[in-house]
Design an enzyme around this catalytic site. Structure first.
Site, mmCIF file in Angstrom:
data_model
loop_
_atom_site.group_PDB
_atom_site.id
_atom_site.type_symbol
_atom_site.label_atom_id
_atom_site.label_comp_id
_atom_site.label_asym_id
_atom_site.label_seq_id
_atom_site.Cartn_x
_atom_site.Cartn_y
_atom_site.Cartn_z
ATOM 1 N N GLY A 40 0.831 -1.196 0.000
ATOM 2 C CA GLY A 40 0.000 0.000 0.000
ATOM 3 C C GLY A 40 0.862 1.241 0.000
ATOM 4 C CE LYS A 43 0.804 15.477 -0.455
ATOM 5 N NZ LYS A 43 1.460 15.332 -1.763
ATOM 6 C CB ALA A 45 1.854 5.849 5.216
ATOM 7 C CG ASP A 158 -10.340 5.530 7.155
ATOM 8 O OD1 ASP A 158 -11.318 5.830 6.426
ATOM 9 O OD2 ASP A 158 -9.181 5.436 6.714
#
EC number: 2.7.11.1
Length: 372
Positions: A40, A43, A45, A158
Site C-alpha cells: 500500500g 502521500k 505512508a 475509517d
C-alpha cells in the site's frame, strides 16, 4: 463553513500514554529485508512486505513520515502505536511486532496478512465466489474486533473494506482490522468533532459536524456488509456533492433487483445500521446477537478445493493487489487525504458503483443547503 485545518500538536482524542513497545533507533535494514512487494502507498505512508533476517518470518513494514505539510505529526504516530498495543490481545486487530525510528520516519513492523483487503471480495467478478455464510463469518469477526475497541473507548473512524485484511484468501481466512491513523479516544469530557475520512464512507454526523461516537463505526459496518453482499457501494455518486447528498438523505437502494440473492435477515441487519440518527444504530455488542449472525452454517463455508471457480478468486485478488495503491494514515489534522484508494490502473476490476477520490473537500462547501 470552510473545512477546518487541524494542527497535529493540538488534535483531540489522541492517546497520550507512552508506548510500551521499544522504539528502536538501529537501522531497520540491518534486521529486515524489504521485498519488492508493495502492499500500500499513500502521500505520507508506504507499506511493504519485509522479511526478518534472523527468522525468515514475513511482516508488513509501514513507514510513516513524521512531518506532514510542515507539521510535526509524531504524536499521531505514537497514538496509532498505543492503540495497536491496547488491542494486542484482540485476534481481529493487526498485531504490532516492532517499531523503528530514524530522522524522517517511524516504521511499524506489523503482522503480515497474506489475504489482502476484503475490498477484493466486494468486486462484481467475485459475486458468485463468496457466499452469504462467508460474509456472516467476516462481519461477525469485524464486530468482535470493533466491540473490543469500543469497550476500550476507541473509535476507528475509517472502517472500510480497504482497511479490513484477511489472514489468507485461499482458503478464506480471518479478518484483521488495520490503519488506526484516524482512530480517536472518546468518553472524556470534551466532545470529538472532526471532518475526516473517505467521502463515500462518511457517516451523516461527520458531514453535519456533530459529535463523533462509537455509532460512527457502526454506520461503516453497515456499508461494509452492503458492499460484501451486493458488490456495490451504497452511497457513491458521480461526484462528491452527489455522494454527500446520498449520505445525508440516506439514499440506499434496497430494491429486489439489488438484493435478489440477499436474505431478508441480512437486509434487516444492514437497514438497522444505515440510519441517520446515530442514537438509533445498534452497538457492536448488540449486533453480535442479531438473528442474521446466529444462523451461520459451518458446513457451507468457502472451500476453494470444492469450488470450480476457486482459481478466479485467487487470480483476481492477486491482480487487484498488484495493480492498486492504498491509503496513508494521515487524517484531517494533517491536511486533506490525498492518497489514492485502490484504483487499478486500467480500471478493469472496479465496478462503476465504486469511485475513489484523491481529496476530501468540505461537505459544507459542496452541499451548503444540507447543513443549515
Amino acid at each position: 463553513m470552510s473545512r477546518r485545518r487541524f494542527d497535529c500538536r493540538s488534535v483531540s482524542g489522541l492517546l497520550t500514554t507512552t508506548p510500551q513497545t521499544p522504539i528502536k533507533t538501529e537501522n531497520f535494514n540491518n534486521f529486515y529485508t524489504l521485498t519488492p512487494k508493495e502492499l500500500g502507498r499513500g502521500k505520507f505512508a508506504v507499506v511493504r512486505q519485509c522479511i526478518s533476517k534472523s527468522t525468515g518470518q514475513e511482516y508488513a513494514a509501514k513507514s510513516l513520515k513524521k512531518r506532514r505539510r510542515g507539521q510535526d505529526c509524531r504524536a499521531e504516530i505514537l497514538h496509532e502505536i498505543a492503540v495497536l498495543e491496547l488491542a494486542r490481545s484482540c485476534p481481529h486487530v493487526i498485531n504490532l511486532h516492532e517499531v523503528y525510528e530514524n530522522a524522517t520516519e517511524i516504521i511499524l513492523v506489523l503482522e503480515y496478512a497474506a489475504g489482502g483487503e476484503i475490498f477484493n471480495l466486494c468486486l462484481p467478478e467475485l459475486a458468485e465466489m463468496v457466499s452469504e455464510n462467508d460474509v456472516i463469518r467476516l462481519i461477525k469477526q469485524i464486530l468482535e474486533g470493533v466491540h473490543y475497541l469500543h469497550q476500550n473507548n476507541i473509535v476507528h473512524l475509517d472502517l472500510k473494506p480497504q482497511n479490513i485484511l484477511l489472514s489468507s484468501i485461499y482458503p478464506l481466512g480471518d479478518i484483521k482490522i488495520v490503519d488506526f491513523g484516524m482512530s480517536r479516544k472518546i468518553g472524556n469530557a470534551s466532545e470529538l468533532r472532526e471532518i475526516m475520512g473517505t467521502p463515500e464512507y462518511l457517516a451523516p454526523e461527520i458531514l453535519n459536524y456533530d459529535p463523533i461516537t462509537t455509532a460512527t463505526d457502526m454506520w461503516n459496518i453497515g456499508i461494509i456488509a452492503y458492499m460484501l453482499l451486493t458488490h456495490t457501494s451504497p452511497f457513491v455518486g458521480e461526484d462528491n456533492q452527489e455522494t454527500y447528498l446520498n449520505i445525508s438523505q440516506v439514499n440506499v437502494d434496497y430494491s429486489e433487483e439489488m438484493f435478489s440473492s440477499v436474505s431478508q435477515l441480512a437486509t434487516d441487519f444492514i437497514q438497522s445500521l444505515l440510519v441517520k440518527n446515530p442514537e438509533k444504530r445498534p452497538t457492536a455488542e448488540s449486533c453480535l446477537s442479531h438473528s442474521w449472525l446466529q444462523q451461520w452454517d459451518f458446513g457451507s463455508l468457502f472451500h476453494p478445493e470444492e469450488t470450480s471457480g476457486s482459481s478466479q478468486i485467487q487470480d483476481l485478488t492477486l491482480r487487484s493487489s498488484e495493480e492498486k495503491t492504498s491509503k496513508s494514515s494521515c487524517n484531517g489534522s494533517c491536511g486533506a487525504r490525498e492518497d489514492k484508494e485502490n484504483i487499478p490502473e486500467d480500471g478493469s476490476l472496479v465496478s462503476k458503483r465504486f469511485r475513489f477520490d484523491d481529496s476530501l473537500p468540505s461537505p459544507h462547501e459542496l452541499v451548503p443547503d444540507l447543513f443549515c
